[in-house]
Design an enzyme around this catalytic site. Structure first.
Site, PDB file in Angstrom:
ATOM      1  N   HIS A 332      36.530  44.280  45.538  1.00 13.88           N
ATOM      2  CA  HIS A 332      37.149  43.368  44.582  1.00 13.88           C
ATOM      3  C   HIS A 332      36.146  42.930  43.517  1.00 13.88           C
ATOM      4  CE1 HIS A 332      40.275  40.193  43.718  1.00 13.88           C
ATOM      5  NE2 HIS A 332      39.231  39.673  43.117  1.00 13.88           N
ATOM      6  N   GLU A 333      34.967  42.508  43.961  1.00 12.88           N
ATOM      7  CA  GLU A 333      33.958  42.025  43.008  1.00 12.88           C
ATOM      8  C   GLU A 333      33.466  43.145  42.104  1.00 12.88           C
ATOM      9  OE1 GLU A 333      33.604  38.878  42.660  1.00 12.88           O
ATOM     10  OE2 GLU A 333      34.931  38.653  44.370  1.00 12.88           O
ATOM     11  N   HIS A 336      35.858  43.916  39.279  1.00 11.73           N
ATOM     12  CA  HIS A 336      35.854  42.933  38.188  1.00 11.73           C
ATOM     13  C   HIS A 336      34.907  43.317  37.054  1.00 11.73           C
ATOM     14  CE1 HIS A 336      38.584  39.736  38.946  1.00 11.73           C
ATOM     15  NE2 HIS A 336      38.067  39.383  40.110  1.00 11.73           N
ATOM     16  N   GLU A 355      42.624  39.263  38.075  1.00 12.96           N
ATOM     17  CA  GLU A 355      42.758  39.204  39.528  1.00 12.96           C
ATOM     18  C   GLU A 355      43.730  40.235  40.092  1.00 12.96           C
ATOM     19  OE1 GLU A 355      40.555  37.817  40.972  1.00 12.96           O
ATOM     20  OE2 GLU A 355      39.790  36.524  39.383  1.00 12.96           O
ATOM     21  N   TYR A 408      47.270  36.640  42.832  1.00 12.69           N
ATOM     22  CA  TYR A 408      46.498  37.831  43.164  1.00 12.69           C
ATOM     23  C   TYR A 408      47.406  38.911  43.746  1.00 12.69           C
ATOM     24  CZ  TYR A 408      42.313  34.871  42.736  1.00 12.69           C
ATOM     25  OH  TYR A 408      41.336  34.041  42.273  1.00 12.69           O
TER      26      TYR A 408
END
Length: 499
Positions: A332-333, A336, A355, A408
């Site tokens: 996820h990070e 981004h 998100e 999300y």
């Protein structure tokens, strides 16, 4: 993933009202060119409707140079900022910067002393004479004090003093907790950060480390982030870390480093072992990594959720367990960096573009690494949302719900619905083009729907799909994907155990 301040503990939270991976914590062609112009014009229009007191749309900053001195023991910060800016379409008789409760020692505009006031987190500056429309100007500010998180509806955001060091977790409005800025996500600039600390501490920031100079008992670290960066995405961590390299980037690869407490090295080596494979997959699906390097930091303390910054992500010790228990958050990070950091939102109404994309990247990584398919994970998310209140409008959730867990999940489902409608070939071409076209820029929901329309058969417009998923509150039916994406073998696990 998303924001979050540091938290000494991880408190329980209502499932429907906490972001699964990042609620703020307490503690070209002609067509492409036209799309870019529309997105840029939209991004520059007016104050952020969710945070009208943050940022000043009458000018933009193109460069920050920050020189900071931080002493962890007394939690004392002093700094000098030099901002290179450009006035908007009207002369500037005054302008605003956001800066928390520090002592301001000096302000200069083009070398001259202006009149200024500083109250309520706003530094109001009136130059000796108005700045001409479209003119370039410089602002210098000196400040000092004890940094602390700024108050927000979600608790403290921004600078967090740790038991032995500090970190910054600013999303969405925490950047003024440690430096003066035009705090709006659409105002992206390059940064140079010079941070002096006692030599026992390491300093990690997003960007390239230019120099590290030790004099007597202090060390000065200088980082350069040349890519356009939103103020809330300027990341910083100060602590006692051991640095390790993740994988071998090879020629043309992305250097990846981890900065971790020595005691967590063994667990970290397992938990982040597959990050280089994630990078490889995301470059395949989304296009080239948009920055020069990528670093992850693990603090000694616990965080509610990990924090993304530009070229940098911060995890708590609770996210390292040696069993890859937080691997979806690692994905996820990393995602981004494409969606949220390189391609940034024009204002906070469009947060699902950050998100939802990162959430869907979790599902894509699972699918390609031997875990559950995106279709299976979409089914889980749909069942979860079906049991929750149907009062969230994805395209404009309102400030109260902008970090709701439902945003999300529904954002991920929206992308899955687009994928099901377009088919894999067109969907991933669309994603790669979206990331390339708006690299370093800002976007809106309408810019995204316009972009998707170019990959849709003329006889099959997606107007109804976007109306139901983005603008209505009732949950649409679960979309169905005919085939899973892997045309090639899945990325093999680099450790034993399931993905």
């Amino acid at each position: 993933m998303a924001f979050l301040g540091a938290a000494r503990t991880v408190p329980p939270a209502p499932e429907a009202h906490r972001a699964a991976v990042g609620a703020p914590a307490r503690r070209t062609t002609t067509a492409q060119g036209a799309e870019t112009v529309v997105a840029e014009r939209t991004a520059g229009a007016g104050a952020d409707p969710y945070f009208p007191a943050n940022g000043d749309p009458r000018y933009r900053v193109h460069r920050y140079e920050l020189a900071l001195d931080y002493r962890p023991g007394p939690n004392r910060l002093s700094g000098t900022a030099r901002l290179g800016a450009i006035a908007g379409r009207a002369p500037l008789a005054e302008f605003l910067l956001n800066l928390a409760d520090f002592k301001v020692g000096r302000v200069r505009v083009d070398g001259r002393a202006p009149h200024y006031t500083h109250r309520g987190g706003r530094l109001r500056v009136r130059p000796a004479k108005p700045i001409r429309a479209g003119a370039a100007f410089t602002v210098e500010v000196q400040w000092s004090g004890n940094p602390k998180p700024v108050r927000s509806p979600w608790g403290g955001l921004g600078w967090e003093e740790l038991e032995d060091g500090a970190l910054v977790a600013s999303q969405p409005v925490g950047a003024p907790s440690w430096y003066p800025c035009n705090d709006r996500p659409a105002d992206k600039a390059s940064y140079q950060l010079s941070i002096t600390t006692p030599s026992a501490y390491s300093v990690v920031a997003g960007g390239r480390l230019l120099t590290r100079t030790t004099k007597a008992s202090t060390t000065t670290w200088v980082y350069e982030q040349s890519a356009p960066t939103s103020s809330y995405l300027v990341g910083l961590s100060i602590g006692k870390y051991q640095t390790v390299l993740l994988g071998d980037p090879g020629l043309g690869g992305v250097p990846q480093a981890g900065h971790i407490p020595a005691r967590l090295l063994t667990e970290f080596s397992r938990d982040f072992a597959r990050q280089p494979a994630m990078m490889e997959l995301f470059e395949e699906l989304f296009g080239p990594y948009p920055f020069g390097e990528y670093a992850v930091v693990v603090t000694e303390e616990e965080l509610d959720v990990p924090v993304e910054a530009q070229g940098l992500s911060l995890f708590g010790a609770n996210h390292v367990d040696g069993a890859r228990g937080s691997e979806r958050l690692v994905a996820h990070e990393l995602a981004h960096q494409w969606f949220g950091n390189s391609v940034s939102i024009a204002d906070w109404r469009h947060i699902w573009l950050n998100e939802g994309f990162a959430k869907y990247a979790e599902w894509l990584w699972s699918e390609r690494s031997g875990g559950r398919t995106a279709q299976a994970l979409a089914g889980v998310a749909h069942r979860k949302l079906s049991a929750l209140p149907q009062d969230l409008r994805l395209a404009d959730p309102g400030r109260k719900l902008m970090f709701d867990d439902r945003l999300y999940e529904r954002g991920g489902l929206t992308l899955h619905a687009v994928r099901c409608a377009l088919g894999d070939d067109a969907f991933f071409r669309m994603l790669r083009s979206w990331a390339a076209l708006h690299r370093g820029g800002t976007v809106t929901t309408s810019a995204f729907t316009t972009h998707v329309a170019r990959y849709t058969a003329a006889a099959e417009p997606l107007d109804d799909l976007f109306a139901s998923w983005l603008h209505e509150t009732a949950l649409p039916p679960l979309p169905s994907l005919g085939a899973a994406i892997p045309a090639r073998p899945p990325y093999p696990p680099s450790n034993s155990g399931s993905a």
